[in-house]
Design an enzyme around this catalytic site. Sequence first.
Site, PDB file in Angstrom:
ATOM      1  N   GLY A   1     -13.311  -3.888   0.609  1.00 18.42           N
ATOM      2  CA  GLY A   1     -14.728  -3.492   0.640  1.00 18.42           C
ATOM      3  C   GLY A   1     -15.064  -2.482  -0.444  1.00 18.42           C
TER       4      GLY A   1
ATOM      5  N   LYS B   1     -19.350 -16.782   1.008  1.00 17.53           N
ATOM      6  CA  LYS B   1     -20.748 -16.502   1.349  1.00 17.53           C
ATOM      7  C   LYS B   1     -21.544 -15.790   0.265  1.00 17.53           C
ATOM      8  CE  LYS B   1     -21.179 -15.575   6.075  1.00 17.53           C
ATOM      9  NZ  LYS B   1     -20.988 -14.485   7.037  1.00 17.53           N
TER      10      LYS B   1
ATOM     11  N   GLY C   1      -8.534  -9.994  -1.484  1.00 21.47           N
ATOM     12  CA  GLY C   1      -7.260 -10.510  -0.984  1.00 21.47           C
ATOM     13  C   GLY C   1      -6.988 -11.943  -1.390  1.00 21.47           C
TER      14      GLY C   1
ATOM     15  N   ARG D   1       0.825  -1.223   0.000  1.00 19.22           N
ATOM     16  CA  ARG D   1       0.000   0.000   0.000  1.00 19.22           C
ATOM     17  C   ARG D   1       0.856   1.269   0.000  1.00 19.22           C
ATOM     18  NH1 ARG D   1      -4.965  -1.922   3.967  1.00 19.22           N
ATOM     19  NH2 ARG D   1      -6.106  -2.896   2.270  1.00 19.22           N
TER      20      ARG D   1
HETATM   21  P1  AMP Z   1     -14.585 -14.515   0.682  1.00 23.81           P
HETATM   22  O1  AMP Z   1     -13.908 -13.754   1.775  1.00 23.81           O
HETATM   23  O2  AMP Z   1     -16.061 -14.529   0.730  1.00 23.81           O
HETATM   24  O3  AMP Z   1     -14.034 -14.163  -0.692  1.00 23.81           O
HETATM   25  O4  AMP Z   1     -14.217 -16.032   0.926  1.00 23.81           O
HETATM   26  C1  AMP Z   1     -12.913 -16.504   0.914  1.00 23.81           C
HETATM   27  C2  AMP Z   1     -12.852 -17.782   1.691  1.00 23.81           C
HETATM   28  O5  AMP Z   1     -13.781 -18.704   1.152  1.00 23.81           O
HETATM   29  C3  AMP Z   1     -11.501 -18.444   1.618  1.00 23.81           C
HETATM   30  O6  AMP Z   1     -10.911 -18.418   2.890  1.00 23.81           O
HETATM   31  C4  AMP Z   1     -11.824 -19.869   1.196  1.00 23.81           C
HETATM   32  O7  AMP Z   1     -11.135 -20.835   1.941  1.00 23.81           O
HETATM   33  C5  AMP Z   1     -13.315 -19.984   1.458  1.00 23.81           C
HETATM   34  N1  AMP Z   1     -13.964 -20.985   0.615  1.00 23.81           N
HETATM   35  C6  AMP Z   1     -13.961 -21.064  -0.708  1.00 23.81           C
HETATM   36  N2  AMP Z   1     -14.628 -22.169  -1.133  1.00 23.81           N
HETATM   37  C7  AMP Z   1     -15.063 -22.813  -0.036  1.00 23.81           C
HETATM   38  C8  AMP Z   1     -15.791 -24.010   0.202  1.00 23.81           C
HETATM   39  N3  AMP Z   1     -16.218 -24.762  -0.809  1.00 23.81           N
HETATM   40  N4  AMP Z   1     -16.057 -24.350   1.469  1.00 23.81           N
HETATM   41  C9  AMP Z   1     -15.626 -23.577   2.490  1.00 23.81           C
HETATM   42  N5  AMP Z   1     -14.934 -22.450   2.337  1.00 23.81           N
HETATM   43  C10 AMP Z   1     -14.649 -22.055   1.102  1.00 23.81           C
END
Ligand code: AMP
Length: 397
Positions: A377, A198, A354, A37
């Site tokens: 974000g 999510k 990230g 950064r």
């Molecule tokens: P996000 O912050 O929503 O982009 O999510 C990133 C996180 O999602 C990472 O730490 C991944 O390990 C997790 N992730 C991706 N696919 C899966 C899955 N099938 N089951 C559980 N966690 C997951």
Amino acid sequence: MNKKTIKDVDLKGKKVFCRVDYNVPFDENMNITNDTRIQATVPTVTYLLEQGAAVILACHIGRPSEAREDKFSTKHILKRLSEVFKQDVKWAPDCVGPEAEAAAADLKPGEILLLENLRYHKEEKKNDPEFAKQLAALADIAVNDAFGVSHRAHAANVGITQYLESVAGFLMEKEINFIGKTLEAPQRPFVAIIGGAKVSDKIGVISNMIDKVDTIIIGGGMAHTFDAAQGLPIGKSLCEKDKFEEALAQLDKAKKKGVKVVLPVDLTIADKFGADANTQIVDVDKVPEDWEALDSGPKTSALYSEALAGAKTVIWNGPMGVFEFDAFAKGTLAVAKAVAEATKNGATSIVGGGDSIAALKKTGLADQISHISTGGGATLEFLEGKVLPGIAAIADK
Ligand code: AMP
């Protein structure tokens, strides 16, 4: 979105209040572990100095309480700033008030002053007008190079513009140009890849992308909510039951708009969540009850590559699996390679978030991407199509 930049204003002899995003990570001994950064602001700060301005750097570090916890002091980044900018950087023990005012008044063209953490004052996040006025009193013009806080209306990026003209620094300009202009007028085919854990975090992005793209790839943990909503067995995979309706509504919207949705057709499943789990590859309709999907499978990776071949615009946010474990990184790495390949063949590619960036770095392909967005974000809200207050407050051309 045609915003004024530092190239549009006369900077000679001016004192410039420059909002930067120096919220860098530290180890337990307060050594900076990643200075990306800071490095990202070199073009802006160098240009300001070359133009004969005196540069007042304002930033926040962490989430300090009012107690001014020492670990959030900007003095911990002072030495690194001097190294990066190859000159002595002065420091004021507050960002407003008599000491900051005296330090700003003494600052000569070509010199740099770093202010203490903006968030030591609760007025910063409240966008308090009086506090913004005090910040503005330090300078003649405001420069905003802190894209990472653009989704927030705070005093140093929004309030201050009531008192000083605010123009974009080069880093901000790059983000606006790449993300803003790409979303406004994308070259087609336009493919979005949305992964991560999510649905609830990304539903806004999915919805906005369906309005704009030709193809959307939905992967990672959130894909299982889409699968389950359509009646597929997902075993113990990640699932948000309260998002079924929204997931189905998005699939319906895509269908009506003629947008192709690519969901996994096979999965790498595990008998537990862990690097040492037993694994199998199964078709998406064959996930046993006691197993959970932690990555996409090889047929899906081939589908991703096919969907990305020939793309002229690609936006990627979020991993395709639990890429932190090598056993479940294949789907994400396949996407990284396919995005790099599409870029080599002429696509504009934008990667944000990230985890996707970490995955790209793992493959050594990061430098083959057109633009790696610096905001977490802020990038997501930009992709959701929201107006970012920090950008809106920058003067129009
Ligand atoms: P996000 O912050 O929503 O982009 O999510 C990133 C996180 O999602 C990472 O730490 C991944 O390990 C997790 N992730 C991706 N696919 C899966 C899955 N099938 N089951 C559980 N966690 C997951």
